[in-house]
Design an enzyme around this catalytic site. Sequence first.
Site, mmCIF file in Angstrom:
data_model
loop_
_atom_site.group_PDB
_atom_site.id
_atom_site.type_symbol
_atom_site.label_atom_id
_atom_site.label_comp_id
_atom_site.label_asym_id
_atom_site.label_seq_id
_atom_site.Cartn_x
_atom_site.Cartn_y
_atom_site.Cartn_z
ATOM 1 N N LYS A 177 -13.390 6.700 -0.823
ATOM 2 C CA LYS A 177 -12.760 7.644 -0.262
ATOM 3 C C LYS A 177 -12.234 8.758 -1.296
ATOM 4 C CE LYS A 177 -11.015 4.832 3.578
ATOM 5 N NZ LYS A 177 -9.943 4.595 4.507
ATOM 6 N N GLY B 17 4.685 0.109 0.102
ATOM 7 C CA GLY B 17 3.390 0.359 -0.396
ATOM 8 C C GLY B 17 3.516 1.898 -0.616
ATOM 9 N N TYR C 67 -5.920 -5.656 9.504
ATOM 10 C CA TYR C 67 -6.271 -6.338 10.833
ATOM 11 C C TYR C 67 -7.248 -7.652 10.485
ATOM 12 C CZ TYR C 67 -10.699 -3.985 11.091
ATOM 13 O OH TYR C 67 -12.004 -3.880 10.616
HETATM 14 P P1 ATR Z 1 -4.490 1.339 -0.690
HETATM 15 O O1 ATR Z 1 -5.657 2.584 -0.889
HETATM 16 O O2 ATR Z 1 -4.936 0.139 0.144
HETATM 17 O O3 ATR Z 1 -3.034 1.680 -0.667
HETATM 18 P P2 ATR Z 1 -3.948 0.524 -3.571
HETATM 19 O O4 ATR Z 1 -4.023 2.194 -3.697
HETATM 20 O O5 ATR Z 1 -4.297 -0.138 -4.564
HETATM 21 O O6 ATR Z 1 -4.463 0.362 -2.323
HETATM 22 O O7 ATR Z 1 -2.234 0.295 -3.235
HETATM 23 C C1 ATR Z 1 -2.016 -0.959 -2.873
HETATM 24 C C2 ATR Z 1 -0.468 -0.958 -2.682
HETATM 25 O O8 ATR Z 1 -0.084 -2.259 -2.244
HETATM 26 C C3 ATR Z 1 0.562 -0.613 -3.689
HETATM 27 O O9 ATR Z 1 1.621 0.220 -3.119
HETATM 28 C C4 ATR Z 1 0.745 -2.048 -4.340
HETATM 29 O O10 ATR Z 1 2.068 -1.998 -5.059
HETATM 30 P P3 ATR Z 1 2.312 -1.584 -6.511
HETATM 31 O O11 ATR Z 1 1.829 0.019 -6.556
HETATM 32 O O12 ATR Z 1 3.327 -1.976 -7.227
HETATM 33 O O13 ATR Z 1 0.879 -2.178 -7.245
HETATM 34 C C5 ATR Z 1 0.718 -2.695 -3.284
HETATM 35 N N1 ATR Z 1 0.756 -4.318 -3.357
HETATM 36 C C6 ATR Z 1 -0.470 -5.009 -3.441
HETATM 37 N N2 ATR Z 1 -0.058 -6.224 -3.595
HETATM 38 C C7 ATR Z 1 1.279 -6.420 -3.189
HETATM 39 C C8 ATR Z 1 2.030 -7.572 -3.305
HETATM 40 N N3 ATR Z 1 1.567 -8.904 -3.437
HETATM 41 N N4 ATR Z 1 3.506 -7.355 -3.025
HETATM 42 C C9 ATR Z 1 3.826 -6.154 -2.953
HETATM 43 N N5 ATR Z 1 3.108 -4.850 -2.898
HETATM 44 C C10 ATR Z 1 1.778 -5.160 -3.165
#
Ligand code: ATR
Length: 262
Positions: A66, A126, A216
Amino acid sequence: MSKQFAVVGNPIEHSRSPELHHAFAQKLGIDLTYNKRLAPLDGFEHNIQDFFQSGGIGLNVTVPFKEQAFALCQQLTERAKIAKAVNTLWMQDGQLHGDNTDGQGLVNAILALGWSLKNSKILILGAGGATRGVIYPLAQAGAKQIVIANRTLARAEQLITDLQQAVPNTELSATGLDQLSGEFDLVINATSASLTGDALQLPAQLKFSHAYEMAYGKPSSFLDQAAQRQVPYSDGFGMLVGQAVEAFAIWNGVKPELRDFL
Ligand code: ATR
């Protein structure tokens, strides 16, 4: 030949977009074909050039392309510029156009559940690309206050610095995921925790009256906790259908009724 559409990603096998677009087309009497395209991780640009050169009309873009799609567009909608990511492509006057319908898809799905966004106080868990894409549409739908909670606090703070100007009537603030508290109309899980199977712990001092999970088809500890609290909740299938409805409308000039396909 029918009008050609597709979704491009890597992986792509799991995508439900073809069945959705074919269902919309059947309902609205439009002749189209919608395929899945697996692009190599280093071959996205070539893949989409090939699609449009072969007469393709519209392309959806999914993980992990994207941001690359955003960078390749010559014309972008306002919401795509703010999201810095594109999920819907088409050619117009020889130029590659891009939009991002994910955020409006979420708004449509929430409204279809009968939940109100006007003057709402929302907590988003997030601070990645998924969160970035939904802030502006949620603000436009009337959110009064949005708190972004992230495991890495600095990332939530950066998002607010980037986006506050675009949503002057919505108060944005950041907090750590380990500091959740307060009372919200709606909590949205935009972390990738459910995708990786990680659990999220919602503390007792956090109160909320609706819960939306963007993922989902996966077990979600977030939704399990919402169910335990007996608040209305939903997984992200409606958002998927919602973004597809918006993309279909851009390409075909008619908008399917979301509720017919939930
Ligand atoms: P996307 O495009 O799906 O938002 P991304 O940019 O990789 O994917 O972001 C993933 C989000 O999920 C981030 O906010 C991440 O937190 P960090 O910024 O601290 O990495 C969060 N995230 C992923 N795994 C997590 C977990 N186990 N617990 C809490 N937050 C998580």
